[in-house]
Enzyme design. Structure first.
Site, PDB file in Angstrom:
ATOM      1  N   ASP A  25      -2.124   6.224  -7.135  1.00 59.83           N
ATOM      2  CA  ASP A  25      -1.354   4.979  -7.148  1.00 59.83           C
ATOM      3  C   ASP A  25      -0.965   4.571  -5.738  1.00 59.83           C
ATOM      4  OD1 ASP A  25       0.088   2.772  -7.847  1.00 59.83           O
ATOM      5  OD2 ASP A  25       1.817   3.869  -8.585  1.00 59.83           O
ATOM      6  N   ASP A  28      -3.442  -3.422  -5.038  1.00 59.68           N
ATOM      7  CA  ASP A  28      -2.887  -2.401  -5.920  1.00 59.68           C
ATOM      8  C   ASP A  28      -4.002  -1.694  -6.677  1.00 59.68           C
ATOM      9  OD1 ASP A  28      -0.818  -1.022  -7.430  1.00 59.68           O
ATOM     10  OD2 ASP A  28      -1.358  -2.338  -9.099  1.00 59.68           O
TER      11      ASP A  28
END
Length: 449
Positions: free
Chosen positions: A127, A329
């Protein structure tokens, strides 16, 4: 503690044997411990029961799997938006070690990492928008069967409440007087929560060891949204991998995410400046002091085909005060733009493609695949860099191949979103370079499969 400062890790998952006639299992034979694997890929260690959505079978297409994953995007985008608007303090604040716990209800890509001495293998969700790392630990109530065992690691240590970093943990539970373990509780994914102890141990990637790495050792979970073997934060904050590894990786990493169409779903990760692409286009990384974990970039415009769509500059402008702007992202599935931007993009795309159009899940611009030859390319204009998306990064197809859909959507309308998110489907088969030392992001074409 052994601390091997190798210049870089180039990690590639082999798909087929190069020896004629030889059998080869790519899931069992890898040159690296840090391949990037999709959680639904054949090489994923998780069984269908431990995955957050049904894995594809002969009866359920990859489109259905992607639709399921994309259905979780609004919750993630809403959370990312809340991160950049929630903090109104006039002075600098510490980034919590558990700052991203509320968001990742789908872990799209996982990496192999080892914790402890001797090292224990875990498959952790990757992440880029979080700093934290956390793993399920032995004795955990509600965790999966694969956990980290602190008792068998000679380098493990639980953090004490007297340590300054303990004050950075939200949901903190420390005694008012005296010393004690640094315990915290966090909600996650909207329907889940966990309890953990702030801890330290060695984190290993291939030959490299990051000693005394701070992470959350989970002791109890509730709900079904928590990634079964933990999360590895690659954000920009003080407790991320880049910050804690110091000069080992010099604040530089890159990844190449494989296409959803790839059978084995394995990509590669490079850590450190050596071995990164020499010829790569870059755009500046922007810093938001209120949410220093996020990788902001300056998106200046969007072109559909040969038409630069009209977008008011203030809709694209970076504003640290409100959190407005555009981020890259790894956890969001399809790119999301605030409504006025997406509407302009979609309408121009429809103008150039023959209808009629229909909706399918998160996608509101689906059309007969026979018209795909007139589908225009979509170009993202960043400061100093133009990214022309291949059709495989802008369209998604039904399993029969009869339907194609524009693989982008509007930000969720249940929040006052000001954040645009460039998601992982649009990043596939691209080398994405994160160079925090020089505050730049690079993008180059590469076959990641």
């Amino acid at each position: 503690m052994k601390y091997l400062a190798t210049a870089a890790l180039f990690l590639t998952f082999l798909l087929f044997s190069t020896t004629a006639g030889a059998s080869h299992d790519p899931c069992a034979s890898s040159k690296s411990d840090l391949s990037v694997i999709h959680i639904y890929g054949k090489c994923s260690p998780f069984t269908p029961q431990t995955k957050p959505a049904p894995a594809p079978t002969a009866a359920s297409s990859w489109l259905n799997t992607i639709l399921n994953m994309a259905s979780k995007d609004p919750q993630r985008v809403a959370y990312l938006s809340s991160l950049v608007t929630a903090k109104k303090a006039t002075k600098a604040t510490s980034i919590p070690i558990a700052s991203g716990q509320n968001v990742l209800n789908v872990g799209n890509y996982i990496v192999r990492a080892k914790i402890g001495t001797p090292a224990q293998l875990l498959f952790m969700v990757l992440d880029t928008s979080n700093d934290l790392a956390w793993v399920p630990c032995s004795g955990c109530t509600g965790c999966s069967s694969t956990v980290f065992s602190p008792n068998t690691s000679t380098s493990y240590a639980a953090s004490d409440c007297s340590l300054p970093e303990c004050t950075q943990v939200r949901g903190l539970s420390c005694p008012t007087t005296g010393a004690g373990a640094c315990l915290f509780n966090q909600s996650y994914g909207g329907d889940s929560s966990f309890s953990a102890t702030l801890s330290h141990d060695s984190l290993t990637f291939g030959p490299d060891v990051v000693p005394n790495y701070a992470f959350g050792c989970i002791t109890a979970v509730s709900g079904g949204s928590i990634p079964p073997q933990g999360l590895l934060g690659l954000g920009r904050g003080s407790l991320s991998l880049l910050s804690q590894s110091g000069s080992l990786y010099s604040g530089v990493f890159s990844y190449c995410l494989p296409s959803f169409r790839s059978y084995y779903f394995s990509g590669s990760l490079k850590l450190g400046p050596v071995g990164q692409p020499k010829s790569i286009r870059t755009t500046p990384l922007l810093k938001n002091p209120r949410r220093s974990s996020l990788y902001y970039v300056n998106l200046t415009g969007i072109t559909v085909g040969k038409v630069r769509i009209p977008i008011a500059p203030e809709l694209l402008a970076f504003d640290p005060a409100t959190g407005a702007g555009t981020i890259i992202d790894s956890g969001t599935v399809i790119t999301r733009f605030i409504l006025p931007i997406y509407t302009a993009l979609r309408d121009e795309f429809r103008n150039q493609v023959k209808g009629p159009f229909s909706s399918l899940g998160a996608f509101d611009t689906c059309f007969a695949a026979t018209n795909e030859d007139v589908a225009p390319p979509v170009t993202f204009h960043f400061q100093g860099l133009d990214l022309v998306l291949p059709l495989e990064n802008s369209l998604i197809h039904s399993s029969s191949g009869s339907l194609a859909c524009l693989a982008m959507a509007a930000a969720p309308n249940n929040v006052n979103s000001v954040l645009n998110v460039i998601a992982n489907l649009q990043q596939q088969n691209l080398r994405i370079l994160f160079d925090t030392a020089n505050s730049r992001l690079g993008i180059a074409r590469e076959l990641c499969n």
